[in-house]
Design an enzyme around this catalytic site. Structure first.
Site, PDB file in Angstrom:
ATOM      1  N   VAL A  17      18.038 102.310  -3.439  1.00  0.00           N
ATOM      2  CA  VAL A  17      18.180 100.861  -3.501  1.00  0.00           C
ATOM      3  C   VAL A  17      18.259 100.344  -2.068  1.00  0.00           C
ATOM      4  CG1 VAL A  17      19.633  98.943  -4.251  1.00  0.00           C
ATOM      5  CG2 VAL A  17      19.362 100.962  -5.722  1.00  0.00           C
ATOM      6  N   TYR A  42      28.866  86.072  13.370  1.00  0.00           N
ATOM      7  CA  TYR A  42      27.974  87.212  13.136  1.00  0.00           C
ATOM      8  C   TYR A  42      28.575  88.498  13.689  1.00  0.00           C
ATOM      9  CZ  TYR A  42      24.078  90.423  13.529  1.00  0.00           C
ATOM     10  OH  TYR A  42      23.282  91.540  13.443  1.00  0.00           O
ATOM     11  N   LYS A  59      29.820  91.974  11.720  1.00  0.00           N
ATOM     12  CA  LYS A  59      29.317  93.320  11.994  1.00  0.00           C
ATOM     13  C   LYS A  59      30.451  94.249  12.436  1.00  0.00           C
ATOM     14  CE  LYS A  59      25.014  92.878  10.887  1.00  0.00           C
ATOM     15  NZ  LYS A  59      24.400  93.684   9.805  1.00  0.00           N
TER      16      LYS A  59
END
Length: 262
Positions: A10, A152, A156
Site C-alpha cells: 500500500v 511542516y 516531520k
C-alpha cells in the site's frame, strides 16, 4: 498466501514524486499495489504502474481525514498488507502568522493525523500476522526548526520521532519500521507549498527515483532509517550538534520568501 500470489503493498501519495517512484519500486520487486492520493492524477499514475506487470487498485481519497483513510482501508478489503509505504505529505511555506489556518491544519492532518491512523490500523494486522514492513517518509527537515516552514518541519519531526519509537515497540514481532528521510527533492512539493521564490525552492534537488530506491532498499532490509544523499547526511549531522537557534537561522536563509531571487 499461495506461491502464485504476489504480496500486497500500500503506497500513499503515489500520484507523483517520491510516492510514485516508491510504487514503481514495489512493482519491479514483485508486489501488487493499492495506491492512494487526494487527486485524480492517481488514475494516470496507476495506469503507468500496471504497465510494469502489477495489479493496481486505486483510491482517490483525502488522507487528511479519518473518512479518507477509512476509504483506503476498505479498499484493502482485509487482504494481508506485506508493505505499507506511508508517504502522503503536504508542505506549506511563508511565516506561520501569515498562513491560512485551514492550510496549516491540512498539513498537520495529512502529515500526522491521517498517517498515524493508517499505520495503527495496518500495523495492528501486521503484528497479529507476525510480519510486515512499514516505511514512513519523514525528512531531514525534522532535524531543525523550520523558519518559514514551521508547521511542516514540526510535522516531520513528529514523524521522524514516531518512526523510531514504533520500531522499538515492534521489536520481536516480525514487523519492521523504516524512516525515509530525504532532503529537498525534485518534485512539485515546492510549487504546492508556494516556495518557488525561496533559495531552497530554486536550488538543485535530489532525483526522486534515487530517493525512492534507497528508501525501498532500506525497508526491504529492515533498516531503521535512511538519510538519502551525502549532502543531506552532512546537513543532518550538523543539525544534531548545532544549537537550535543556529539551525533556525540557517533555515531562514533557505526558506525566507524572496530569498531565491537574484
Amino acid at each position: 498466501m499461495s506461491s502464485t500470489e504476489r504480496p500486497l503493498a500500500v503506497v500513499t501519495g503515489a500520484s507523483t514524486g517520491i510516492g510514485y517512484e516508491l510504487a514503481k519500486e514495489c512493482c519491479r520487486n514483485g508486489f501488487d499495489l493499492v495506491v492512494a492520493a487526494d487527486e485524480p492524477e492517481i488514475e494516470t499514475s496507476a495506469a503507468d504502474l500496471r504497465s510494469l506487470g502489477a495489479t493496481v487498485d486505486v483510491v482517490e481519497a483525502d488522507l487528511a481525514t479519518i473518512e479518507g483513510v477509512d476509504k483506503l482501508l476498505a479498499a484493502i478489503a482485509g487482504r494481508p498488507v506485506e508493505a505499507l509505504l506511508a508517504n502522503a505529505g503536504r508542505g506549506l511555506g511563508k511565516g506561520f502568522l501569515d498562513q491560512d489556518f485551514e492550510a496549516v491544519r491540512r498539513v498537520v492532518d495529512t502529515n500526522v493525523t491521517g498517517t498515524i491512523y493508517l499505520i495503527q490500523n495496518v500495523g495492528r494486522e501486521m503484528r497479529r500476522r507476525g510480519g510486515g514492513r512499514i516505511l514512513i517518509t519523514g525528512s531531514i527537515a525534522g532535524f531543525m526548526p523550520g523558519t518559514y516552514q514551521a508547521v511542516y518541519n514540526a510535522s516531520k519531526a513528529f514523524l521522524d520521532s514516531f518512526s523510531f519509537a514504533l520500531r522499538h515497540e515492534l521489536q520481536g514481532t516480525g514487523v519492521t519500521v523504516t524512516c525515509l528521510m530525504p532532503g529537498p527533492t525534485d518534485t512539485d512539493f515546492f510549487e504546492r507549498a508556494d516556495m518557488l521564490d525561496t533559495k531552497v525552492g530554486t536550488q538543485t534537488k535530489d532525483d526522486p527515483a534515487k530517493v525512492a530506491a534507497q528508501g525501498f532498499a532500506a525497508m526491504m532490509k529492515g533498516e531503521g532509517d535512511v538519510v538519502t544523499g551525502w549532502h543531506n547526511k552532512l546537513q543532518s549531522a550538523i543539525a544534531n550538534v548545532l544549537p537550535a537557534g543556529v539551525t533556525a537561522e540557517m533555515h531562514r536563509k533557505m526558506a525566507e520568501p524572496g530569498s531565491g531571487r537574484s
